[in-house]
Design an enzyme around this catalytic site. Structure first.
Site, short mmCIF file in Angstrom:
data_model
loop_
_atom_site.label_atom_id
_atom_site.label_comp_id
_atom_site.label_asym_id
_atom_site.label_seq_id
_atom_site.Cartn_x
_atom_site.Cartn_y
_atom_site.Cartn_z
N CYS A 1 3.38 1.54 -8.07
CA CYS A 1 4.21 0.40 -7.71
C CYS A 1 5.32 0.23 -8.74
O CYS A 1 5.06 0.19 -9.95
CB CYS A 1 3.37 -0.86 -7.64
SG CYS A 1 4.27 -2.26 -6.96
N CYS B 1 -4.35 -0.65 -2.33
CA CYS B 1 -4.87 0.70 -2.55
C CYS B 1 -4.53 1.12 -3.98
O CYS B 1 -3.54 0.66 -4.54
CB CYS B 1 -4.36 1.70 -1.52
SG CYS B 1 -2.65 2.21 -1.68
N CYS C 1 0.87 -1.17 0.00
CA CYS C 1 0.00 0.00 0.00
C CYS C 1 0.91 1.23 0.00
O CYS C 1 2.10 1.11 -0.24
CB CYS C 1 -1.00 -0.02 1.15
SG CYS C 1 -0.31 0.24 2.78
#
Length: 132
Positions: free
Chosen positions: A86, A79, A7
């Site tokens: 990412c 999330c 997250c």
């Protein structure tokens, strides 16, 4: 098998998921990390996990950058911000999954009202983990 849950701050949702996954898969290597890790695990997350008998009080936020070269069976983002930002893992990854949960850390209200939000998110993550 090796799993990582990602997250943004690695203080609530991914920490909760890590604790639940470790309980479900005690023989797996389970990690959590954040794209922008904070300093400490949120005390409300620690409290609501303790309520169901899981201790995450010794956990600490980590950066996803620590794991970029690792091989994972599963990379899970919890999330939308983490999914969008990412980084690419250079190690092998057999499976990627995503489910966005609200961020309980930004819940308004007094202590009890915040705990209600954390409990709800914990329970939603618990149901999601059952399907993994």
């Amino acid at each position: 098998m090796k799993i990582i849950v990602i997250c943004t701050g690695n203080t609530c949702r991914s920490q909760i998921a890590e604790g639940l996954l470790k309980a479900k898969y005690p023989d797996y290597e389970i990690h959590s990390a954040g794209t922008k890790p904070e300093e400490i695990v949120n005390p409300y997350a620690v409290k609501v996990m303790a309520e169901i008998g899981l201790d995450i009080s010794q956990n600490h936020p980590k950066s996803v950058k620590e794991y970029l070269d690792d091989d994972f069976y599963l990379v899970a983002t919890v999330c939308d911000n983490a999914r969008e930002s990412c980084p690419v893992f250079s190690g092998k990854c057999e499976k990627n999954i995503h489910h966005s949960f609200i961020d309980p850390a930004i819940a308004p209200g007094n202590n009890e009202e915040k705990l209600v939000v954390f409990r709800n998110v914990r329970d939603e993550i618990r149901e999601w983990v059952k399907k993994i």
